[in-house]
Scaffold this motif. Structure first.
Motif, PDB file in Angstrom:
ATOM      1  N   ARG A 175     -45.118 -11.918 -28.508  1.00 14.65           N
ATOM      2  CA  ARG A 175     -43.889 -12.740 -29.170  1.00 14.65           C
ATOM      3  C   ARG A 175     -43.107 -13.304 -28.086  1.00 14.65           C
ATOM      4  NH1 ARG A 175     -43.854 -16.462 -31.081  1.00 14.65           N
ATOM      5  NH2 ARG A 175     -41.927 -17.257 -31.945  1.00 14.65           N
ATOM      6  N   ASP A 176     -42.827 -12.273 -27.345  1.00  8.26           N
ATOM      7  CA  ASP A 176     -41.661 -12.427 -25.960  1.00  8.26           C
ATOM      8  C   ASP A 176     -42.095 -13.563 -25.117  1.00  8.26           C
ATOM      9  OD1 ASP A 176     -40.076 -10.579 -27.078  1.00  8.26           O
ATOM     10  OD2 ASP A 176     -40.863  -8.899 -25.598  1.00  8.26           O
ATOM     11  N   ASN A 177     -43.534 -13.806 -25.047  1.00 12.91           N
ATOM     12  CA  ASN A 177     -44.084 -14.946 -24.383  1.00 12.91           C
ATOM     13  C   ASN A 177     -44.351 -15.871 -25.023  1.00 12.91           C
ATOM     14  OD1 ASN A 177     -44.354 -13.647 -21.387  1.00 12.91           O
ATOM     15  ND2 ASN A 177     -45.070 -12.006 -22.603  1.00 12.91           N
TER      16      ASN A 177
ATOM     17  N   ASN B  65     -45.043  -8.016 -27.186  1.00  7.79           N
ATOM     18  CA  ASN B  65     -44.977  -8.791 -25.942  1.00  7.79           C
ATOM     19  C   ASN B  65     -45.634 -10.143 -25.801  1.00  7.79           C
ATOM     20  OD1 ASN B  65     -47.089  -9.497 -23.423  1.00  7.79           O
ATOM     21  ND2 ASN B  65     -45.338  -8.146 -22.700  1.00  7.79           N
TER      22      ASN B  65
ATOM     23  N   THR C 263     -47.986  -9.199 -19.766  1.00 11.24           N
ATOM     24  CA  THR C 263     -47.471 -10.537 -19.629  1.00 11.24           C
ATOM     25  C   THR C 263     -48.217 -11.381 -18.530  1.00 11.24           C
ATOM     26  OG1 THR C 263     -45.054  -9.928 -20.130  1.00 11.24           O
ATOM     27  CG2 THR C 263     -45.492 -11.793 -18.838  1.00 11.24           C
TER      28      THR C 263
END
Length: 169
Positions: free
Chosen positions: A79-81, A77, A42
């Protein structure tokens, strides 16, 4: 965009954006993302993201993992960001410094060159700039339309296959 490149060439970043091109994230420090924990992944994404946003106002959404190294954790990760992980299907091999003619031939005669192909070139490779005009002209002469990656990707109902290609669910 890597963090160092954004810091070293801010006017080029602005010019790329002003030229109507996609701005993509390539991580802060060009580390192998598969070897990092979730927090460091991240941090690698969001550090350069924030630099580009501050410089251009653009919220980048495209991420090409360094070295093409990815796994489920990297893709999720990203995608989550707020990122779509991108891979290439045609490697120009420009990083091998074989010369401009070799780049043009490698791309324009590549076995994976087809509609929707994503061509990998590097901004720091020795002969890429010299090869670009001829390569792009030849691709257009072969009937290809050149579009930003953001016009090629699926944004929902897809998964990534083992080659890093998006596949509709």
């Amino acid at each position: 965009m890597t963090g160092h490149w954004v810091e070293s060439y801010p006017e080029d970043v602005k010019a790329i954006q002003a030229g109507g091109h996609d701005l993509g994230n390539h991580s802060e420090n060009h580390k192998n993302m598969t070897e990092l924990g979730a927090e460091e992944k991240t941090s690698e994404l969001m550090s350069v993201h924030n630099k580009v946003k501050e410089l251009t106002g653009v919220e980048m959404e495209l991420f090409r993992p360094p070295f093409g190294a990815y796994d489920d954790a990297v893709v999720l990760n990203a995608r989550d960001n707020g990122y779509y992980a991108i891979q290439w299907s045609v490697d120009s091999l420009d990083w091998k410094d074989y010369g401009a003619d070799a780049i043009v031939e490698t791309v324009c005669e590549h076995k994976s060159l087809e509609n929707g192909a994503i061509i990998l070139c590097h901004n720091g490779a020795k002969y890429t700039v010299k090869a670009l005009d001829e390569m792009l002209t030849k691709l257009q002469d072969q009937g290809y339309e050149l579009v930003p990656i953001s016009q090629l990707i699926y944004r929902e109902n897809f998964h990534m296959d083992q080659e890093g290609r998006q596949v509709l669910n």
